[in-house]
Design an enzyme around this catalytic site. Structure first.
Site, short mmCIF file in Angstrom:
data_model
loop_
_atom_site.label_atom_id
_atom_site.label_comp_id
_atom_site.label_asym_id
_atom_site.label_seq_id
_atom_site.Cartn_x
_atom_site.Cartn_y
_atom_site.Cartn_z
N GLN A 86 0.84 -1.20 0.00
CA GLN A 86 0.00 0.00 0.00
C GLN A 86 0.87 1.25 0.00
OE1 GLN A 86 -2.26 1.73 3.40
NE2 GLN A 86 -4.07 1.07 2.28
N CYS A 116 -6.58 7.09 5.18
CA CYS A 116 -5.96 7.34 6.49
C CYS A 116 -6.36 8.71 7.02
CB CYS A 116 -4.44 7.24 6.37
SG CYS A 116 -3.60 7.50 7.96
N LYS A 155 -8.08 1.91 -1.01
CA LYS A 155 -8.75 1.84 0.29
C LYS A 155 -9.14 3.25 0.70
CE LYS A 155 -8.41 -0.29 4.86
NZ LYS A 155 -8.81 0.82 5.73
N ARG A 241 -8.25 -3.28 13.22
CA ARG A 241 -7.89 -3.18 14.64
C ARG A 241 -8.07 -4.48 15.40
NH1 ARG A 241 -11.59 1.24 16.86
NH2 ARG A 241 -12.93 0.54 15.16
#
Length: 360
Positions: A86, A116, A155, A241
């Site tokens: 990525q 992000c 993403k 997570r």
């Protein structure tokens, strides 16, 4: 009541996922996590999910442009396929150059981070800042797709904020620019990791696109994965997570989706033993820097037995391999001797995501 998997969903999940001509034989992905998904961690995930797509930590394309050698976060080891590398940046030509390097390093596919939410990424135009720059985002995908022969994926999130949810148009433009898969985190940038992921938006995007859509957000168990897949119609799920201190998760979900059977959950002792292996692996791979990085991992592993919080407090300050090993061996003894206390069940050490980690 045991978890149930409908025959329809099981049949759909049993089919290989095709991404631009590349077949992936698992519908459960391991997310890229900065400070987490290095070569050592990926090896632990891969043990339980050998066919799943895993990702490196996200790589700064600008850093690659100016660096004299590739950073170790981009290092792909033998037997790591399928793997995605990525990248993040806001300059199409830098990302195209970095993508070529990623392919040379062995990437199965190249993923562009447009989700992000961390300030030090967005203030330079990367990550979720691109949600506000759809023209630039489309040019990035087009440039990278022209530069490499492997699939290019993205993403991202729903939008910058509740007032700026633009994912339907944004995702469509990425598809038309050449993206061959979209992973969608069901939160806005403003949400960070707060509140519930809005899976209803993932369904809307899935219905809007021709390319595969992977659902991300709040996938902490096989039950959550099944519920998400049923509600969204997504082509797969990405675990994020939930894998911190728990590299078993991707494999647990993958196994259930393929078989309809639940693997036994690892015991607290199993988790401590995995923590010890992870610690030793980081020491062998990175030396003293690996020990410093291990502190956060150790605190995520250690839970669900009496005295776990005290061990976490000590493990987050370890300076040497020997110190960490001694504490973990003590924790094993305590785990075997002491029964679980209710407060240990409800404590969520994984919520401490600000310890130097950037979550895409």
């Amino acid at each position: 009541m045991s978890l149930q998997l409908s025959p329809q969903l099981q049949a759909r999940m049993a089919q290989p996922l095709e991404i631009g001509g590349v077949k992936i034989f698992s519908r459960v992905f391991q997310a890229p996590l900065s400070g987490v998904t290095d070569k050592v961690f990926r090896g632990l995930v891969r043990r339980f999910a050998p066919q799943s797509l895993v990702y490196t930590e996200m790589v700064n394309a600008t850093g690659l442009h100016y660096a004299r050698e590739l950073p170790r976060i981009m290092e792909v080891g033998e037997g790591e396929q399928p793997i995605g590398i990525q990248l993040f940046d806001c300059r199409p030509h830098f990302l195209a150059e970095a993508a070529r390097m990623a392919v040379d390093e062995g990437a199965t596919l190249v993923d562009i981070n447009m989700g992000c939410p961390v300030n030090k990424i967005t203030r330079n135009g990367g990550g979720s800042a691109l949600l506000r720059e759809p023209d630039t985002a489309a040019r990035i995908v087009e440039a990278v797709a022209k530069a490499v022969s492997v699939p290019v994926t993205v993403k991202t999130r729903l939008g910058w904020s509740d007032q700026e949810i633009n994912i339907l148009d944004f995702a469509y433009r990425l598809q038309e620019a050449g993206a061959q898969l979209l992973t969608l985190h069901g939160r806005t940038r403003a949400q960070g990791f707060n509140g519930k992921a809005r899976w209803d938006w993932i369904r809307r995007v899935k219905e809007h696109l021709r390319i595969p859509v992977i659902a991300n957000g709040d996938i902490f168990s096989a039950a959550a994965a099944v519920k998400c897949l049923e509600e969204t119609g997504a082509d797969g799920v990405m675990c994020s997570r939930g894998t911190m201190g728990y590299p078993f998760l991707v494999g647990q979900i993958d196994y259930f989706l393929k078989t309809g059977q639940e693997r036994p959950a690892p015991t607290p002792l199993d988790r401590i033993q995995m923590a010890l292996e992870h610690l030793r692996g980081l020491w062998e791979y990175k030396g003293e820097r690996g020990i410093r990085q291990a502190r956060k991992h150790m605190t995520w592993y250690i839970k669900d037995f009496t005295g776990a919080s005290q061990f976490r407090a000590l493990l987050c300050r370890i300076e040497t391999l020997q110190e960490g090993e001694a504490l973990l061996l003590q924790a094993m003894e305590r785990c075997q001797e002491a029964p679980l206390q209710p407060e240990e069940v409800t404590e969520d050490s994984n919520s401490e995501i600000e310890q130097g980690i950037l979550l895409p």
